[in-house]
Scaffold this motif. Structure first.
Motif, PDB file in Angstrom:
ATOM      1  N   LYS A 239       0.819  -1.373  -0.035  1.00 47.73           N
ATOM      2  CA  LYS A 239      -0.254  -0.047   0.160  1.00 47.73           C
ATOM      3  C   LYS A 239       0.728   1.165  -0.264  1.00 47.73           C
ATOM      4  N   SER A 240       1.870   1.342   0.708  1.00 48.89           N
ATOM      5  CA  SER A 240       2.562   2.654   0.980  1.00 48.89           C
ATOM      6  C   SER A 240       3.566   2.502  -0.424  1.00 48.89           C
ATOM      7  N   GLU A 241       3.997   1.619  -0.874  1.00 48.99           N
ATOM      8  CA  GLU A 241       4.550   1.675  -2.300  1.00 48.99           C
ATOM      9  C   GLU A 241       3.841   2.242  -3.224  1.00 48.99           C
ATOM     10  N   LEU A 242       2.449   1.896  -3.342  1.00 51.66           N
ATOM     11  CA  LEU A 242       1.868   2.332  -4.461  1.00 51.66           C
ATOM     12  C   LEU A 242       1.333   3.692  -3.910  1.00 51.66           C
ATOM     13  N   ILE A 243       1.359   4.313  -2.883  1.00 59.16           N
ATOM     14  CA  ILE A 243       1.068   5.640  -2.360  1.00 59.16           C
ATOM     15  C   ILE A 243       2.294   6.476  -3.016  1.00 59.16           C
ATOM     16  N   ARG A 244       3.455   5.876  -2.628  1.00 61.31           N
ATOM     17  CA  ARG A 244       4.572   6.605  -3.357  1.00 61.31           C
ATOM     18  C   ARG A 244       4.662   6.699  -4.749  1.00 61.31           C
ATOM     19  N   ALA A 245       4.359   5.558  -5.311  1.00 60.24           N
ATOM     20  CA  ALA A 245       4.261   5.706  -6.958  1.00 60.24           C
ATOM     21  C   ALA A 245       3.204   6.618  -7.356  1.00 60.24           C
ATOM     22  N   ASN A 246       2.112   6.819  -6.737  1.00 62.25           N
ATOM     23  CA  ASN A 246       1.336   7.755  -7.408  1.00 62.25           C
ATOM     24  C   ASN A 246       1.524   9.230  -6.875  1.00 62.25           C
ATOM     25  N   LEU A 247       2.259   9.524  -5.776  1.00 64.80           N
ATOM     26  CA  LEU A 247       2.780  10.771  -5.475  1.00 64.80           C
ATOM     27  C   LEU A 247       3.780  11.169  -6.347  1.00 64.80           C
ATOM     28  N   ALA A 248       4.585  10.361  -7.005  1.00 62.36           N
ATOM     29  CA  ALA A 248       5.637  10.422  -8.040  1.00 62.36           C
ATOM     30  C   ALA A 248       4.948  10.982  -9.509  1.00 62.36           C
ATOM     31  N   ASP A 249       3.633  10.836  -9.458  1.00 64.14           N
ATOM     32  CA  ASP A 249       3.213  11.418 -10.809  1.00 64.14           C
ATOM     33  C   ASP A 249       3.129  12.773 -10.716  1.00 64.14           C
ATOM     34  N   CYS A 250       3.245  13.653  -9.683  1.00 68.53           N
ATOM     35  CA  CYS A 250       3.353  15.011  -9.761  1.00 68.53           C
ATOM     36  C   CYS A 250       4.546  15.437  -9.370  1.00 68.53           C
ATOM     37  N   ALA A 251       5.098  16.233 -10.237  1.00 65.49           N
ATOM     38  CA  ALA A 251       6.659  17.047 -10.177  1.00 65.49           C
ATOM     39  C   ALA A 251       6.631  17.885  -9.085  1.00 65.49           C
ATOM     40  N   GLY A 252       5.675  18.387  -8.537  1.00 62.15           N
ATOM     41  CA  GLY A 252       5.433  19.341  -7.420  1.00 62.15           C
ATOM     42  C   GLY A 252       5.628  18.600  -6.054  1.00 62.15           C
ATOM     43  N   VAL A 253       5.605  17.472  -6.106  1.00 61.59           N
ATOM     44  CA  VAL A 253       5.251  16.710  -4.753  1.00 61.59           C
ATOM     45  C   VAL A 253       6.841  16.078  -4.657  1.00 61.59           C
TER      46      VAL A 253
END
Length: 385
Positions: free
Chosen positions: A207-221
């Motif tokens: 779950k946390s790895e998926l959260i991290r991957a989804n956050l990486a979709d935004c360059a400002g995060v």
């Protein structure tokens, strides 16, 4: 939650600490991703939803008994599902008993052994990995006792290995995705994030790895830190880690996500001691069960801004319906509850996410209180309703 899972959200094994590492950098925002995140969050925050689950199925069979084996009844997610199951069983006319595994491998194995010995009509695997009780699971199969899981394996639906008639849970991909999207939307696409996980539990780590991957979709995060704190150690370690993180990132830490709401219960005293306001920053979201204490923090704006809750009571009713399908020789319903985001703005002071419509739908399917006739007593009294 609470929160599917190898002696599930008890996190009894220890995992290695993860070194905090940046996940993504970049000075700009993410206009397209931000627009998509805002739209997804707006949908997930709606409370005027309609029931999208089953509306047809077998009429209630009579005279059945269930045993709910709980990972631990101190886990609010497990307890919430057990309460929903009790409510549904009263409606359908069956009996249910709860055996508390106490959160330890030995306790859960003993609870499963007792459940099988009672020879009930069905057994619920309540929030732990069936692999930790493989001998008892095999014994239940040999006795012809169907098993229904709640957060027992990583995916919803029927399972061959382990042999579950079905597993009731939301999709971890959906929960992780909406958690990251909430952070992106809430921050306007510019955030410094700390992510809390328990790497000793495969489901939680994924779950946390998926959260991290989804956050990486935004360059400002930017992911400032990825903190591995086993859930059993959360009460002792989280306050120390919060104090350290506040010293390292006094201005850039704007948001947090955790695989379970309980991390923020343990974090609150450290935030308070550091003079941080309850309404943030950092703005915290739990990708967990959505237990009553999380709602209380959210509604009082005390160190938690949002949660992605499980519809715990509805899932208890669904478990009852799944057993009725099993007893009737019908396949599992295949229903998976959609994700929801609860905040102070949309919870209306509630202490749980209880979507509308499911009680009426299941009552219509079962034909009201259709189960009549004798309800067999189990040979040992554990906890009865």
């Amino acid at each position: 939650m609470v929160v599917a899972v190898a002696v599930a959200l008890s996190g009894c094994q220890r995992g290695p600490s993860n070194t905090p590492a940046p996940a993504t950098t970049g000075p700009g925002g993410c206009p397209a991703v931000l627009a998509g995140a805002r739209a997804a969050v707006a949908r997930a925050e709606r409370t005027d939803t309609v029931w999208n689950g089953p509306t047809t199925g077998p009429v209630a069979v009579s005279g059945r008994t269930l045993v709910f084996v709980a990972q631990t009844m101190t886990n609010p997610g497990v307890a919430g599902v057990a309460n929903g199951l009790r409510e549904a069983v009263r409606v359908i006319g069956w009996q249910v008993r709860v055996i508390d595994g106490g959160g330890s491998p030995a306790g859960i194995q003993a609870a499963m052994s007792e459940a099988v010995a009672l020879r009930p009509s069905g057994i619920v695997i309540g929030g732990f990995d069936p692999g930790s009780t493989s001998r008892q699971v095999a014994a239940a199969g040999a006795a012809g006792i169907p098993l229904v899981g709640w957060h027992a394996v990583a995916t919803p639906g029927p399972s061959r290995r382990p042999a579950l008639f079905t597993n009731v849970t939301t999709r971890v991909e959906d929960v992780a995705g909406i958690t990251a999207q909430w952070i992106i939307a809430h921050s306007g696409g510019r955030a410094g994030v700390v992510l809390f996980t328990d790497a000793s539990v495969p489901f939680a780590k994924r779950k946390s790895e998926l959260i991290r991957a989804n956050l990486a979709d935004c360059a400002g995060v930017r992911l400032l830190a990825y903190e591995n704190i086993p859930i059993p150690d959360a009460s002792s370690r989280t306050p120390r880690e919060i104090s350290s993180l506040l010293a390292r990132f006094p201005d850039t830490w704007t948001h947090s996500a955790a695989i379970n709401d309980l991390y923020f219960a343990d974090a609150a005293p450290a935030f308070r001691a550091a003079g941080r306001k309850g309404a943030g920053p950092p703005f915290n979201i739990g990708a967990g069960d959505g237990d009553p204490s999380a709602f209380q923090r959210i509604n009082s704006r005390q160190y938690q801004a949002a949660t992605v809750p499980e519809p715990l009571s509805q899932q208890g009713w669904q478990i009852t319906d799944e057993f009725n399908r099993a007893f009737s020789g019908r396949p599992a319903s295949g229903y998976v509850a959609p994700t929801h985001v609860s905040t102070a703005a949309n919870s209306a002071g509630a202490t749980a996410w209880d979507p509308p419509g499911y009680r009426e739908a299941y009552r219509r399917i079962w034909g009201g209180r259709a189960a009549r006739g004798p309800r067999p007593a189990l040979p040992h009294r554990v906890s009865t309703e």
